[in-house]
Enzyme design. Sequence first.
Site, PDB file in Angstrom:
ATOM      1  N   GLY A  58       4.938 -10.756  -6.717  1.00  0.00           N
ATOM      2  CA  GLY A  58       3.771 -10.106  -6.137  1.00  0.00           C
ATOM      3  C   GLY A  58       3.156  -9.122  -7.122  1.00  0.00           C
ATOM      4  O   GLY A  58       3.845  -8.560  -7.968  1.00  0.00           O
ATOM      5  N   ASP A  71       6.735  -2.196  -2.375  1.00  0.00           N
ATOM      6  CA  ASP A  71       7.685  -1.892  -1.291  1.00  0.00           C
ATOM      7  C   ASP A  71       8.756  -0.874  -1.677  1.00  0.00           C
ATOM      8  O   ASP A  71       9.456  -0.363  -0.811  1.00  0.00           O
ATOM      9  CB  ASP A  71       8.395  -3.175  -0.822  1.00  0.00           C
ATOM     10  CG  ASP A  71       7.449  -4.134  -0.123  1.00  0.00           C
ATOM     11  OD1 ASP A  71       6.415  -3.659   0.385  1.00  0.00           O
ATOM     12  OD2 ASP A  71       7.727  -5.336  -0.094  1.00  0.00           O
TER      13      ASP A  71
END
EC number: 2.7.1.11
Length: 795
Positions: free
Chosen positions: A28, A169
């Site tokens: 990502g 995250d």
Amino acid sequence: MADQPADKKFFENLSGAGKAIGVLTSGGDAQGMNAAVRAVVRMGIYVEAKVYFVYEGYQGMVDGGDNIVEVSWESVSSILQVGGTVIGSARCKEFRTREGRLKAAFNLIQRGITNLCVIGGDGSLTGANLFREEWSGLLEELAQNGKIEEEAVKKYVYLNIVGMVGSIDNDFCGTDMTIGTDSALHRIIEVVDAIMTTAQSHQRTFVLEVMGRHCGYLALVSALACGADWVFIPEYPPEEGWEEQMCVKLSENRARKKRLNIIIVAEGAIDSHNKPITSEEVKNLVVQQLGFDTRVTILGHVQRGGTPSAFDRILASRMGVEAVLALLEATQDTPACVVSLSGNQAVRLPLMECVQMTQEVQKAMDERKFCEAVRLRGRSFENNLNTYKLLSHRRPDTELPKDDLSCSTNFNVAVLNVGAPAAGMNAAVRSAIRVGITEGHNMFAVTDGFEGFANGQIKEISWGDVGGWTGQGGSLLGTKRTLPAKYLEKIADQMRSNNINALMVIGGFEAYESCLQLAEARARFEEFCIPICVLPATISNNVPGTDFSIGADTALNAIVETCDRIKQSASGTKRRVFIIETMGGYCGYLANMGGLAAGADAAYIFEEKFDIRELQANVEHLTEKMKTSIQRGLVLRNENSNENYTTDFIYQLYSEEGKGVFDCRKNVLGHMQQGGAPSPFDRNFGTKISAKAVQWISKKLRETYRKGAGKVFANTEDSVCLLGMRRRNLLFQPVVELKDQADFVHRIPKEQWWLKLRPLMKILAKYKTSYDVSDSGQLEHVARHSPKEAETVAI
């Protein structure tokens, strides 16, 4: 640079000549990846290595051809402020097969690349490590198949891997922050702040879903930063019966005239039976049980987008340079490592140790060992969670701790702000008040600093009085620069009449100096013989005893945002140089770090003396730059860097010397650096260190209470402390001991950690300089801590 100190190590001894480095981004995307790519490319070229872009991650490595391209210095111009990754990222099933890795090895050998810098998540880094382990076998197979010569097998005998974690995250163990996390928090908090205004208008409840399929960091820190009523994260599922508990809390808050409720849900939130908790389910529960007007907002990929924050740009730049140094120092026996952040230090950790611990977290959660999962996440995560628990819910009076000290009342603790306002001060005050009440104290707020104290502007403050303070800029208590020296008698009277047993002072250099004066006045005024704690809060970041001050990050972001806009305004105009003046008094922190984050060509600061010859050299450097494809320049100047070489002088000098080559513009940023809503970093940092400070005060109160006299008496040096972050730790340091570390004339610390990063900005701007790497080169092991171990802080 001649005559370098013997105990320091400089990277001139490390040469990249003959080496080739490949840089790729995988998995990502995350804001700040481009800053890391830029740092790798420029540091690599600086040490005379060849640097290659590997486009589209592992897919590009497998496909080869135009996907692997040698790059120049100019190739990474203007990417620092761009989100995402300019070299692309793609999932690659083929690389998971040996056949795919064989193709990748062949493509790298064709270009002599035996050093890889991989920016991605744990999956990408695990794949890189497998590639490294198989490398010699892959080369032998290629030679057997006639694809490469036997000489190539001997020449390129091993592959070095260094990783950097790019993940919004913050789900990778071993690092306090991953590249992109701070920027994602910025996106979330911007949305929360906007939602809070509309929610208050209509008395609404908002359920916000944020990213975090396996890690609740974003949800947890967002909840801390906005004072959310409830948060759901995978690592800390709610107890049985949470539905009723949450509804009771929401209705109690509404009954106390709170016009809005915020509930934050991580996308991977679960209950104690590992059953998913969705934002829609939470909304339906609130509507059915309470009848509140409730809305759901799913932030989605907004969190991945936008411009990287100042923190992420600096973090990525530091990590990128450290990654190149690690590759240059690596040998055949060096394990694949990952560059991590520990406190305020870039460290190298064995890649697979970090991956293993990250996998252990998921295993613990699958087995419903949630306390173990929180512990494995690290001290930063655990500290955030504990602070949230302290602040989110007011315990009934019957549950508050009662002193067993035979005193009729609990302790009275006063909080005040001193010095110039700084974003995050209000978050620190809110945290102090609420933790103090939880600890069983009576909390008092002092308005207008020590001047207000002397005039009796003191009142008791309750839990509800500080609701909604976290996101407010400036100082809601009011603050003044006045030092207590001329009001000592009046302040002592007010302390006596209000029976103040402890004091928390939140502010800048004036706050530190004020507490030093109170400590020195103890011989004359017994009222000052109480526990006193200073929390550093100033945009200038000029307080001795701490690497960071509350408010400096918000100011830095304001500077960087303005620099981005100014650079953008020059995109249609060729050959233009901007001179920008920053605040900071005599402290060059904002100018230096702003220059690093904005990609400046020079930053003039008081701490590093400069003369007309250096100014002339900078003009010549910019003149050469204008001959390339990068036809603009950015120069920052700290407001008090030199009394003669003013911003006007530098502007006029550059304008005159650059005639016919470039023209100049100047901009004085002024007080816009001091205003605005606090950044997530400042909200979180202020909240956490304030909570820790109140707990220290509570401990000191218990230690110094004299049962016979029925009062507190603290007269030792360690009862007047400043709480600061030093390298990797939060430390309480006696203000008297910090006296020798302070330059009181210029109101700055004598030694400042960020000066070590100054050469970094120069290297990335193509200046020849020396870079101290004394702290680098040591491969450490991932720290595992027991639940009772003393906390070190992470940001």
